[in-house]
Design a protein around this motif. Sequence first.
Motif, PDB file in Angstrom:
ATOM      1  N   VAL A 156       0.856  -1.185   0.000  1.00  0.00           N
ATOM      2  CA  VAL A 156       0.000   0.000   0.000  1.00  0.00           C
ATOM      3  C   VAL A 156       0.892   1.234   0.000  1.00  0.00           C
ATOM      4  N   SER A 157       0.308   2.368  -0.291  1.00  0.00           N
ATOM      5  CA  SER A 157       1.063   3.614  -0.291  1.00  0.00           C
ATOM      6  C   SER A 157       1.362   4.049   1.135  1.00  0.00           C
ATOM      7  N   ALA A 158       2.401   4.867   1.288  1.00  0.00           N
ATOM      8  CA  ALA A 158       2.678   5.462   2.592  1.00  0.00           C
ATOM      9  C   ALA A 158       1.529   6.370   3.002  1.00  0.00           C
ATOM     10  N   LEU A 165      -3.753   4.406   9.732  1.00  0.00           N
ATOM     11  CA  LEU A 165      -3.263   4.483  11.114  1.00  0.00           C
ATOM     12  C   LEU A 165      -3.821   5.695  11.858  1.00  0.00           C
ATOM     13  N   GLY A 166      -4.492   6.583  11.119  1.00  0.00           N
ATOM     14  CA  GLY A 166      -5.078   7.759  11.744  1.00  0.00           C
ATOM     15  C   GLY A 166      -4.080   8.852  12.045  1.00  0.00           C
ATOM     16  N   HIS A 167      -2.928   8.862  11.323  1.00  0.00           N
ATOM     17  CA  HIS A 167      -1.876   9.839  11.599  1.00  0.00           C
ATOM     18  C   HIS A 167      -1.835  10.992  10.598  1.00  0.00           C
ATOM     19  N   GLY A 168      -2.691  10.968   9.598  1.00  0.00           N
ATOM     20  CA  GLY A 168      -2.549  11.924   8.506  1.00  0.00           C
ATOM     21  C   GLY A 168      -3.320  13.213   8.713  1.00  0.00           C
ATOM     22  N   GLU A 169      -2.679  14.235   9.266  1.00  0.00           N
ATOM     23  CA  GLU A 169      -3.351  15.513   9.474  1.00  0.00           C
ATOM     24  C   GLU A 169      -3.841  16.112   8.157  1.00  0.00           C
ATOM     25  N   SER A 170      -3.050  15.932   7.090  1.00  0.00           N
ATOM     26  CA  SER A 170      -3.436  16.522   5.806  1.00  0.00           C
ATOM     27  C   SER A 170      -4.518  15.718   5.100  1.00  0.00           C
ATOM     28  N   LEU A 171      -4.906  14.586   5.684  1.00  0.00           N
ATOM     29  CA  LEU A 171      -5.916  13.737   5.051  1.00  0.00           C
ATOM     30  C   LEU A 171      -7.252  13.804   5.783  1.00  0.00           C
ATOM     31  N   ARG A 172      -7.460  14.819   6.568  1.00  0.00           N
ATOM     32  CA  ARG A 172      -8.698  14.913   7.345  1.00  0.00           C
ATOM     33  C   ARG A 172      -9.931  15.049   6.468  1.00  0.00           C
ATOM     34  N   VAL A 173      -9.767  15.451   5.218  1.00  0.00           N
ATOM     35  CA  VAL A 173     -10.918  15.562   4.335  1.00  0.00           C
ATOM     36  C   VAL A 173     -11.444  14.191   3.949  1.00  0.00           C
ATOM     37  N   GLN A 213       6.520  13.361   2.313  1.00  0.00           N
ATOM     38  CA  GLN A 213       5.899  13.902   3.523  1.00  0.00           C
ATOM     39  C   GLN A 213       5.212  12.828   4.354  1.00  0.00           C
ATOM     40  N   PHE A 214       4.732  11.769   3.702  1.00  0.00           N
ATOM     41  CA  PHE A 214       4.057  10.691   4.424  1.00  0.00           C
ATOM     42  C   PHE A 214       5.053   9.666   4.950  1.00  0.00           C
ATOM     43  N   LEU A 215       6.110   9.433   4.216  1.00  0.00           N
ATOM     44  CA  LEU A 215       7.154   8.531   4.701  1.00  0.00           C
ATOM     45  C   LEU A 215       7.739   9.045   6.013  1.00  0.00           C
ATOM     46  N   GLN A 216       7.827  10.363   6.146  1.00  0.00           N
ATOM     47  CA  GLN A 216       8.378  10.946   7.365  1.00  0.00           C
ATOM     48  C   GLN A 216       7.477  10.741   8.577  1.00  0.00           C
ATOM     49  N   GLN A 217       6.188  10.472   8.352  1.00  0.00           N
ATOM     50  CA  GLN A 217       5.246  10.294   9.456  1.00  0.00           C
ATOM     51  C   GLN A 217       5.169   8.851   9.946  1.00  0.00           C
ATOM     52  N   LEU A 218       5.836   7.941   9.259  1.00  0.00           N
ATOM     53  CA  LEU A 218       5.751   6.527   9.630  1.00  0.00           C
ATOM     54  C   LEU A 218       6.610   6.241  10.854  1.00  0.00           C
ATOM     55  N   HIS A 220       8.510   3.869  11.718  1.00  0.00           N
ATOM     56  CA  HIS A 220       9.508   2.818  11.540  1.00  0.00           C
ATOM     57  C   HIS A 220      10.489   3.235  10.444  1.00  0.00           C
ATOM     58  N   LYS A 221      11.597   2.525  10.352  1.00  0.00           N
ATOM     59  CA  LYS A 221      12.556   2.737   9.279  1.00  0.00           C
ATOM     60  C   LYS A 221      11.889   2.388   7.960  1.00  0.00           C
ATOM     61  N   ALA A 222      11.975   3.288   6.983  1.00  0.00           N
ATOM     62  CA  ALA A 222      11.311   3.062   5.703  1.00  0.00           C
ATOM     63  C   ALA A 222      12.263   3.336   4.549  1.00  0.00           C
ATOM     64  N   TRP A 223      12.273   2.420   3.581  1.00  0.00           N
ATOM     65  CA  TRP A 223      13.027   2.609   2.351  1.00  0.00           C
ATOM     66  C   TRP A 223      12.046   2.770   1.198  1.00  0.00           C
ATOM     67  N   ALA A 224      12.091   3.888   0.501  1.00  0.00           N
ATOM     68  CA  ALA A 224      11.257   4.096  -0.687  1.00  0.00           C
ATOM     69  C   ALA A 224      12.068   3.675  -1.901  1.00  0.00           C
ATOM     70  N   VAL A 225      11.781   2.500  -2.444  1.00  0.00           N
ATOM     71  CA  VAL A 225      12.610   1.903  -3.491  1.00  0.00           C
ATOM     72  C   VAL A 225      11.905   1.850  -4.844  1.00  0.00           C
ATOM     73  N   GLY A 226      10.732   2.482  -4.964  1.00  0.00           N
ATOM     74  CA  GLY A 226       9.960   2.384  -6.204  1.00  0.00           C
ATOM     75  C   GLY A 226      10.359   3.418  -7.239  1.00  0.00           C
ATOM     76  N   PRO A 227       9.815   3.299  -8.436  1.00  0.00           N
ATOM     77  CA  PRO A 227       8.828   2.298  -8.828  1.00  0.00           C
ATOM     78  C   PRO A 227       9.452   0.939  -9.153  1.00  0.00           C
ATOM     79  N   ILE A 228       8.841  -0.124  -8.590  1.00  0.00           N
ATOM     80  CA  ILE A 228       9.246  -1.497  -8.892  1.00  0.00           C
ATOM     81  C   ILE A 228       8.240  -2.037  -9.900  1.00  0.00           C
ATOM     82  N   LEU A 229       8.627  -2.086 -11.153  1.00  0.00           N
ATOM     83  CA  LEU A 229       7.724  -2.525 -12.219  1.00  0.00           C
ATOM     84  C   LEU A 229       8.460  -3.438 -13.196  1.00  0.00           C
ATOM     85  N   PRO A 230       7.760  -4.407 -13.786  1.00  0.00           N
ATOM     86  CA  PRO A 230       8.355  -5.181 -14.880  1.00  0.00           C
ATOM     87  C   PRO A 230       8.200  -4.399 -16.171  1.00  0.00           C
TER      88      PRO A 230
END
Length: 452
Positions: A156-158, A165-173, A213-218, A220-230
């Motif tokens: 899923v997306s960050a 998780l209910g942590h997204g202040e910018s997603l209150r809409v 901005q969302f990865l910073q709110q997680l 845990h340690k997070a690696w953004a390695v995308g896009p992973i596509l064939p």
Amino acid sequence: MQPTKKGLDGRRSRVVVLMVPFPIQGHLNALLNFARSLAECGLRVVFACSDTHMRQATQRAEGWDPFAIANLSFHLLPLPHLTPGPRLRPQLPSAPPVYLGFHAVPSRPPGRPCPLARSLARNYGRVAVVHDPLVSIAAAAASRTPNAEAYGYRCVSACGLVHLLGHGESLRVLPPSSLCVYEGFAASIARRQQPLKFDQGILYNTFEAIEGQFLQQLPHKAWAVGPILPLSPRPQEQERQHGCIQWLDKQAEESVLYVSFGTISSLSAPQVRALAEGLEASGQPFLWVLRHADKGDILAMDDSEEPRSLPDCFEERVKGRGFIVRDWAPQLQILGHSSTAGFLSHCGWNSCMESIFMGVPIATWPMHSDQPANSHLVTKILGMGVAVRELNEGDGFVIAEAVERAVRSLMASEEGSEVREKALRLRDSARQAEGGTSHTALNSFLALISRP
């Protein structure tokens, strides 16, 4: 991200990656694509799943042959047969026959080391267990295995995770996350969270430019390695192209709307009719994947059981302008085709990432889980889409006029031109990330699991 190919060096030859996916399509193919990426980096990768889901994942692998990758092998696990799971809440618009198959994957960690991980540990200096967090027992099993350590790979997306998780202040809409999930989902997730404490970190199929901005709110340690596509087509696919690709070849450039709702969601018969009426009234060419949602065993599905809810004579009236696919469709080829100009999508994260990478704007129709947050990201934050519906609108039914209005907006308006320009800029950002931030993140992960 397509990493630079590297031969086996002394450190990487001592490491084996045990990949443990969750048994539904969007999660299977996400981890299988990442397995390929790691194998092409010179790591030995073992993909562990049931026989049914191994065949499902490999048969639907688009653009590459999983059995032709030298460092990638498959281990069959004795999982229970996957049967239909809980239904959606009544206020949600669809009721897929299978939902996340929690009953097919044990939620309690085993009391002893995993035999497969233990066997691998005898032959390698380190076993890196990369698992779908919905199979968090893999992390607990790794903690009981010598020379093993666990890492999650989220499908899923960050942004979507922050919302759930209910942590997204910018997603209150957005509507409360409780309105975006199935009965029993929250409880099932909660039972599976405890073993995640054993994870060293979580990998994400995303990149910093769109989700920093969302990865910073997680938490845990997070690696953004995308896009992973064939991305490289199989020779046999070039020789025997799907009929929809042959149809696209005959259409004008940047003229066709691609319509697909993924593999686990089904529209009601009245909703299918309203969608058909809206597409017809829009006057726009379209390619529509209209098929039943996956059942527990997709290999046992009856292809003759086609959806029968289209308006009378619909296909005759749109003949030449519309093309309907009732089987598995090559989505990456469709999105990458020069005739494709837009994507009417449920906003599953795989579909979003593929659309971003191909520079195709999205008409968003979210249904559940992380999809409402993905729709918000696409339309309100990235600006590369228009909304067909919001999850908190009325009873969730989308009338034909709303479909027509959204399709015209995306495909034939000044707003559509603006979102198309933004989609193309995001495509460039995605491809820059391959050799930039995502490349750095992947190398960081590789260095960690290959350390002396």
